[in-house]
Design a protein around this motif. Structure first.
Motif, short mmCIF file in Angstrom:
data_model
loop_
_atom_site.label_atom_id
_atom_site.label_comp_id
_atom_site.label_asym_id
_atom_site.label_seq_id
_atom_site.Cartn_x
_atom_site.Cartn_y
_atom_site.Cartn_z
N TRP A 1 5.13 -32.98 -66.46
CA TRP A 1 3.69 -32.96 -66.75
C TRP A 1 3.50 -33.71 -68.06
N THR A 2 3.31 -35.02 -67.96
CA THR A 2 3.21 -35.86 -69.14
C THR A 2 1.78 -35.89 -69.67
N GLU A 3 1.60 -36.41 -70.88
CA GLU A 3 0.26 -36.53 -71.44
C GLU A 3 -0.62 -37.44 -70.59
N ASP A 4 -0.06 -38.54 -70.09
CA ASP A 4 -0.85 -39.44 -69.22
C ASP A 4 -1.28 -38.73 -67.94
N MET A 5 -0.38 -37.96 -67.33
CA MET A 5 -0.72 -37.21 -66.12
C MET A 5 -1.81 -36.20 -66.43
N LEU B 1 -7.52 -34.52 -65.98
CA LEU B 1 -8.74 -33.99 -66.60
C LEU B 1 -9.97 -34.85 -66.35
N GLU B 2 -9.79 -36.09 -65.91
CA GLU B 2 -10.94 -36.98 -65.69
C GLU B 2 -12.01 -36.40 -64.77
N PRO B 3 -11.65 -35.80 -63.63
CA PRO B 3 -12.70 -35.25 -62.75
C PRO B 3 -13.51 -34.12 -63.38
N ALA B 4 -13.01 -33.51 -64.44
CA ALA B 4 -13.74 -32.43 -65.10
C ALA B 4 -14.95 -32.97 -65.89
N LEU C 1 -4.72 -29.18 -75.04
CA LEU C 1 -4.66 -30.29 -76.00
C LEU C 1 -5.42 -31.51 -75.48
N GLY C 2 -5.39 -31.72 -74.18
CA GLY C 2 -6.17 -32.80 -73.57
C GLY C 2 -7.65 -32.49 -73.57
N ILE C 3 -8.00 -31.23 -73.37
CA ILE C 3 -9.41 -30.82 -73.35
C ILE C 3 -10.04 -31.01 -74.71
N VAL C 4 -9.33 -30.61 -75.79
CA VAL C 4 -9.93 -30.68 -77.12
C VAL C 4 -10.03 -32.12 -77.65
N LYS C 5 -9.55 -33.08 -76.91
CA LYS C 5 -9.82 -34.48 -77.24
C LYS C 5 -11.29 -34.81 -76.97
N HIS C 6 -11.91 -34.04 -76.06
CA HIS C 6 -13.28 -34.32 -75.60
C HIS C 6 -14.29 -33.23 -75.95
N VAL C 7 -13.80 -32.00 -76.19
CA VAL C 7 -14.66 -30.85 -76.42
C VAL C 7 -14.19 -30.17 -77.71
N ASP C 8 -15.13 -29.74 -78.54
CA ASP C 8 -14.77 -29.04 -79.78
C ASP C 8 -13.95 -27.80 -79.44
N ALA D 1 -19.09 -20.58 -68.30
CA ALA D 1 -18.67 -21.86 -68.88
C ALA D 1 -19.28 -23.05 -68.12
N ASP D 2 -19.30 -24.17 -68.82
CA ASP D 2 -19.72 -25.42 -68.17
C ASP D 2 -18.61 -25.96 -67.29
N ARG D 3 -17.38 -25.74 -67.69
CA ARG D 3 -16.23 -26.21 -66.90
C ARG D 3 -15.14 -25.14 -66.94
N TYR D 4 -14.48 -24.96 -65.80
CA TYR D 4 -13.28 -24.15 -65.69
C TYR D 4 -12.19 -25.13 -65.27
N VAL D 5 -11.11 -25.16 -66.01
CA VAL D 5 -10.02 -26.08 -65.72
C VAL D 5 -8.78 -25.24 -65.45
N SER D 6 -8.03 -25.61 -64.43
CA SER D 6 -6.74 -24.97 -64.16
C SER D 6 -5.78 -26.02 -63.69
N ALA D 7 -4.77 -26.28 -64.50
CA ALA D 7 -3.82 -27.32 -64.16
C ALA D 7 -2.45 -26.76 -63.82
N GLY D 8 -2.37 -25.46 -63.62
CA GLY D 8 -1.08 -24.84 -63.31
C GLY D 8 -0.88 -24.81 -61.83
#
Length: 163
Positions: A73-77, A82-85, A106-113, A156-163
């Motif tokens: 699970w790399t940073e690029d992956m 996360l793009e579709p979110a 860590l990827g989410i907080v690049k875009h959201v406080d 929430a505005d978005r729920y993310v689950s990458a597991g």
């Protein structure tokens, strides 16, 4: 309850003798009447219940960020996933469900406080790793169950689950 599946056969070469063997396998069907059942007790899963998961992640958390993620699970992956979110507003409320050590967060907080992001996971050991990451210091970190979210509907505005 007894289940029966349509059978089909395929030929496969064995590595030992290079002879063709016939293997009988279930035939996949797109029928809406297909029956789903749990795995037979004779074929137990490695982690069958939350109790086993607790202990599994207790030990896995030690090496998760340094051994597991770099190979699977790399940073690029993560960033592509996360793009579709559509994390297009720094003020969005986002919940990272099953956030574990916070790698996806860590990827989410690049875009959201970070103050608008909640990390939820059942493993206190994984969450302890997330708490150590400087960019996640302002995130809300909750121990909880992804199958029983501790939030009101539409929290929430978005729920993310990458597991």
């Amino acid at each position: 309850m007894s289940l029966s599946f349509p059978k089909t056969s395929i030929n496969a070469k064995t590595r030992v003798s290079n002879k063709l063997r016939t293997i009988v396998v279930p035939k996949c069907s797109s029928s809406s009447s297909s029956i789903s059942s749990s795995r037979p007790s004779s074929q137990p899963r490695f982690i069958q219940h939350k109790k086993e998961a607790f202990w599994f992640y207790r030990f896995l958390s030690i090496v998760y960020d340094h051994v597991i993620n770099p190979g699977h699970w790399t940073e690029d992956m993560r960033d592509d996933a996360l793009e579709p979110a559509e994390l297009t507003n720094r003020n969005m409320l986002v919940v990272d469900v099953g956030g574990g050590t916070g790698f996806t967060t860590l990827g989410i907080v690049k875009h959201v406080d970070a103050k608008n992001v909640t990390i939820l996971d059942q493993s206190p050991h994984q969450l302890a790793k997330a708490k150590q990451k400087e960019p996640l210091k302002d995130c809300k970190i909750l121990e909880g169950d992804a199958e029983d979210l501790p939030f009101p509907t539409d929290y929430a505005d978005r729920y993310v689950s990458a597991g």
